[in-house]
Motif scaffolding. Structure first.
Motif: not given
Length: 191
Positions: A18-26
């Motif tokens: 998982l990309h960190f940005t995707s995890c943060a946005v989620g």
């Protein structure tokens, strides 16, 4: 140990990336979507109960505590905050690992990074306690969870700002540390 369908060579390869940005946005969308869902359900199904006040003043929107206190909304909110907290614990550990590697030889900043980790963990635990113990069930536990959440949140923000101030001071490009007039002069020579 859990074995998958991999051979011995593929055993150490990551299963999920998982990309960190995707995890943060989620992670950020979980409480927001939970709040919107709770407000919507509260307005549709429990409008009178959620907007009622003791002084008979008309409200058009319920408060957050009123919107998440009814039966289906309560469980939606708790589920969203519970799912939201797991990545926050991981981010706390990741930041502590970063600070520990950055300040390995500086004892005051290393101690401040430990304080930052403890504040972050206390903030997350306070949020979970505040969410899962309602004020109508056990008021003192709910109140103490709120106090822990607010106090550790403020202390965490202050200590994080101090750590990043120290990081910026010791690791910024020397060009940025020049006074603004010298920086503009050197930028003109580059053109």
């Amino acid at each position: 140990m859990l074995q998958g369908p991999y051979g011995s060579l593929d055993r150490d390869r990551p299963l999920i990336r998982l990309h960190f940005t995707s995890c943060a946005v989620g992670t950020l969308l979980l409480p927001l979507s939970g709040l919107v869902a709770c407000l919507s359900l509260s307005l549709i199904y429990h409008f009178e109960e959620s907007t009622y006040t003791h002084c008979q003043v008309s409200n058009y929107l319920p408060s957050i505590s009123a919107a998440i206190s009814r039966v289906p909304e309560r469980y939606i909110w708790r589920c969203c905050i519970g799912l939201h907290s797991a990545p926050r614990f991981l981010v706390s550990a990741t930041y502590f690992s970063f600070y520990r590697s950055r300040f390995a030889s500086k004892l005051p900043e290393l101690l401040l990074s430990v304080l930052t980790l403890l504040c972050s963990l206390a903030e997350n635990c306070g949020l979970l306690l505040l969410t899962y113990v309602s004020s109508t069930e056990t008021y003192n536990v709910h109140k103490n969870g709120f106090i822990v959440f607010i106090a550790s949140s403020l202390l965490h923000m202050v200590s994080t700002c101090r750590l990043w101030h120290v990081i910026r001071r010791y690791s910024v490009n020397p060009e940025v540390n020049k006074p603004p007039s010298l920086l503009l002069t050197s930028m003109k020579h580059l053109k």
